[in-house]
Design a protein around this motif. Structure first.
Motif, PDB file in Angstrom:
ATOM      1  N   UNK A   5       0.817  -1.222   0.000  1.00  0.00           N
ATOM      2  CA  UNK A   5       0.000   0.000   0.000  1.00  0.00           C
ATOM      3  C   UNK A   5       0.848   1.268   0.000  1.00  0.00           C
ATOM      4  N   UNK A   6       2.050   1.222   0.619  1.00  0.00           N
ATOM      5  CA  UNK A   6       2.870   2.443   0.681  1.00  0.00           C
ATOM      6  C   UNK A   6       3.401   2.838  -0.694  1.00  0.00           C
ATOM      7  N   UNK A   7       3.686   1.840  -1.541  1.00  0.00           N
ATOM      8  CA  UNK A   7       4.128   2.176  -2.907  1.00  0.00           C
ATOM      9  C   UNK A   7       2.974   2.785  -3.699  1.00  0.00           C
ATOM     10  N   UNK A   8       1.761   2.331  -3.451  1.00  0.00           N
ATOM     11  CA  UNK A   8       0.590   2.906  -4.121  1.00  0.00           C
ATOM     12  C   UNK A   8       0.404   4.362  -3.686  1.00  0.00           C
ATOM     13  N   UNK A   9       0.572   4.608  -2.387  1.00  0.00           N
ATOM     14  CA  UNK A   9       0.429   5.965  -1.859  1.00  0.00           C
ATOM     15  C   UNK A   9       1.471   6.889  -2.490  1.00  0.00           C
ATOM     16  N   UNK A  10       2.718   6.415  -2.550  1.00  0.00           N
ATOM     17  CA  UNK A  10       3.802   7.231  -3.110  1.00  0.00           C
ATOM     18  C   UNK A  10       3.576   7.515  -4.592  1.00  0.00           C
ATOM     19  N   UNK A  11       3.050   6.530  -5.316  1.00  0.00           N
ATOM     20  CA  UNK A  11       2.788   6.717  -6.746  1.00  0.00           C
ATOM     21  C   UNK A  11       1.727   7.793  -6.972  1.00  0.00           C
ATOM     22  N   UNK A  12       0.656   7.741  -6.188  1.00  0.00           N
ATOM     23  CA  UNK A  12      -0.388   8.770  -6.318  1.00  0.00           C
ATOM     24  C   UNK A  12       0.153  10.149  -5.913  1.00  0.00           C
ATOM     25  N   UNK A  13       1.009  10.183  -4.887  1.00  0.00           N
ATOM     26  CA  UNK A  13       1.595  11.456  -4.444  1.00  0.00           C
ATOM     27  C   UNK A  13       2.438  12.077  -5.556  1.00  0.00           C
ATOM     28  N   UNK A  14       3.310  11.267  -6.166  1.00  0.00           N
ATOM     29  CA  UNK A  14       4.193  11.779  -7.220  1.00  0.00           C
ATOM     30  C   UNK A  14       3.402  12.195  -8.457  1.00  0.00           C
ATOM     31  N   UNK A  41      -6.807  10.097  -3.689  1.00  0.00           N
ATOM     32  CA  UNK A  41      -6.504   8.660  -3.638  1.00  0.00           C
ATOM     33  C   UNK A  41      -5.406   8.386  -2.615  1.00  0.00           C
ATOM     34  N   UNK A  42      -4.402   9.284  -2.582  1.00  0.00           N
ATOM     35  CA  UNK A  42      -3.326   9.159  -1.597  1.00  0.00           C
ATOM     36  C   UNK A  42      -3.898   9.170  -0.184  1.00  0.00           C
ATOM     37  N   UNK A  43      -4.833  10.088   0.063  1.00  0.00           N
ATOM     38  CA  UNK A  43      -5.443  10.207   1.385  1.00  0.00           C
ATOM     39  C   UNK A  43      -6.274   8.968   1.728  1.00  0.00           C
ATOM     40  N   UNK A  44      -7.053   8.496   0.761  1.00  0.00           N
ATOM     41  CA  UNK A  44      -7.920   7.337   0.995  1.00  0.00           C
ATOM     42  C   UNK A  44      -7.087   6.092   1.310  1.00  0.00           C
ATOM     43  N   UNK A  45      -6.015   5.877   0.565  1.00  0.00           N
ATOM     44  CA  UNK A  45      -5.145   4.720   0.800  1.00  0.00           C
ATOM     45  C   UNK A  45      -4.415   4.831   2.140  1.00  0.00           C
ATOM     46  N   UNK A  46      -4.059   6.064   2.520  1.00  0.00           N
ATOM     47  CA  UNK A  46      -3.328   6.280   3.780  1.00  0.00           C
ATOM     48  C   UNK A  46      -4.135   5.771   4.970  1.00  0.00           C
TER      49      UNK A  46
END
Length: 503
Positions: free
Chosen positions: A118-127, A147-152
């Motif tokens: 999940x952290x790689x997904x969060x970082x991808x949406x952030x970038x 999406x970053x917020x929802x995954x967090x």
């Protein structure tokens, strides 16, 4: 069969089974150890890449991440492939190669490890959100940050979850700020503040930097509302935290104090803090911040009709730093671009080899068909002519595609100019090498910044367009055009765009 022979055979059978077990165990541990060694090596390389990135060594970081990616692909190590793609995207996003950054993020998303972590997904949406934000695509950026917020919210480790959610609200606030939606900015900054306040006291020491940034941002929002008392309270809190942690990074807080003094009508107080912010940036050897603070002082002196001589010094130093940093950025961009060109060359050669093999097989097939048809019936020559016509049509299609590609490159060049993208001059050199060569013949010391300006004129951008795209005044563009006329002895009745085209 004698009993002793039977016993010997049983012993041999046992020895054989034991040997097989020992060999299997040996190979299992050997391959496990080898895989673990590869895993450790890749992890060390990834850590080195992110360390180089944090030190602004973007070329080194890119090379390390790319080496990690190639090694991970060779070993089919999905985690290494995913993370290396994300690290490469971080460098490309930071250096302005937005399209390439999005491509690497997409590569990361195609890996099995991506969907598991999940952290790689969060970082991808952030970038991706940051890329969209820099391109001015605020709605798309907001979607990625949401999406970053929802995954967090789904991160299991409490501290990691808090950090991810804090950054998500910070990014969302930044997007709303670009859209001048200050109520929404304030709302998300306050949510971020509550998250940061919930951190345990024994958590990582670097959390205080997030708190300081948050307080300064909230202070600026209160200042925007003209609530200077509350704004000062937040800036004071930020400065207290910096002092308690013996942090040398004071320039943002000092600049905020300058804005507070300016809002209160205290010109001398504002200048004092702006100077302190500048001195702190110089002390930290942060040339980007130093450049920003010189510009702040120059603009402030100009706005308030203060000492012209000192304003001139500030402006001159700002321009020197801006040119120096621009030159360095051009160098970094060129190195990164060369790296991509080399990769594209390798890919092109591979595709070309495949294409040639295909053509060879196709020609062999055509030859066999022609011979067979000639042997069977000479009347089939009509069919052969049809095949030849088809080949000619294919060649015409290829030529049309080449022509269309050149038109696409010209459109891309215009779009790069509108975005004031550093890649503008790179693509211009590719499309119009003769013009670049002739300009360099006229002035061997010509800078990339001047070539970029001339390229915009060549593209028939108006003075207003250039002013808008480069974020300078129309007067500044006109002055620069006059300098070019004077430098190259161009008469006033000659259009600069036509002059460049006729070189």
């Amino acid at each position: 069969m004698p009993k002793y022979i039977m016993t010997i055979l049983i012993k041999f059978d046992l020895i054989e089974k034991c040997t097989i077990k020992i060999l299997c165990t040996f190979f299992f541990f050997f391959f496990s150890f080898t895989y673990a060694q590869v895993d450790i090596r890749i992890q060390n390389m990834l850590e080195l890449s992110i360390k180089q990135f944090s030190e602004h060594k973007y070329v080194a970081s890119l090379k390390t991440a790319d080496q990690t990616l190639q090694l991970s692909k060779k070993k089919s190590y999905s985690k290494g492939i995913t993370v290396a793609n994300i690290y490469i995207a971080k460098v490309l996003q930071e250096t302005g190669f937005y399209k390439n950054a999005l491509e690497y993020l997409e590569n990361a998303e195609n890996e099995p490890y991506y969907s598991e972590n999940i952290t790689t997904q969060i970082e991808t949406h952030r970038l991706r959100g940051q890329v969209y934000g820099k391109l001015g695509l605020n709605d798309l950026a907001m979607r990625e940050f949401s999406k970053q917020l929802k995954l967090s919210d789904g991160v299991k480790d409490p501290l990691t979850q808090k950090r991810c959610m804090s950054w998500a609200h910070e990014n969302i606030a930044a997007s709303f700020s670009q859209m001048n939606r200050h109520e929404s900015v304030f709302k998300h900054l306050m949510i971020q503040k509550d998250i940061l306040k919930s951190y345990p006291k024994n958590s990582s020491n670097d959390v205080f930097y997030d708190v300081v940034s948050n307080y300064i941002a909230i202070g600026n929002e209160y200042l925007f509302r003209k609530e200077t008392f509350t704004a000062r309270k937040y800036i004071d809190s930020a400065m207290s935290i910096l002092s308690e942690n013996h942090s040398p990074y004071l320039h943002e807080a000092l600049k905020a104090y300058g804005d507070l003094e300016d809002a209160s009508g205290n010109t001398k107080g504002a200048i004092k803090y702006y100077r302190k912010a500048l001195q702190n940036a110089i002390y930290l050897q942060n040339r980007e911040e130093e450049k920003v603070n010189y510009k702040v002082l120059a603009d402030y002196f100009s706005k308030n009709n203060l000492d012209d001589k000192e304003e001139s010094i500030f402006l001159k130093r700002y321009q020197e730093l801006n040119d120096s940093l621009q030159s360095e950025n051009d160098g970094i961009s060129e190195l990164i671009l060369n790296n991509f060109i080399k990769k594209k060359d390798v890919e092109l050669k591979s595709h070309k080899a495949t294409y040639l093999k295909g053509i060879a097989l196709f020609l062999i097939l055509v030859t066999v068909i022609i011979l067979f048809l000639s042997w069977k019936n000479r009347k089939k020559k009509i069919r052969i002519l049809q095949i030849e016509d088809a080949l000619i049509e294919k060649e015409n299609q290829v030529q049309n595609l080449i022509q269309r590609g050149n038109n696409n490159k010209l459109n891309e060049l215009i779009e790069l100019g509108r975005r004031n993208d550093p890649q503008l001059i790179v693509l211009f050199k590719e499309l119009y090498p003769d013009i670049i060569s002739k300009l360099q013949d006229k002035d061997s010391t010509i800078k990339n910044s001047e070539l970029t300006f001339l390229a915009m004129i060549f593209l028939n951008f108006s003075t207003k367009d250039i002013s808008e795209y480069t974020h300078v005044t129309i007067r500044a563009v006109q002055i620069r055009k006059n300098r070019i006329r004077k430098k190259y002895n161009i008469e006033s009745d000659i259009d600069l765009s036509i002059w460049i085209q006729n070189l």
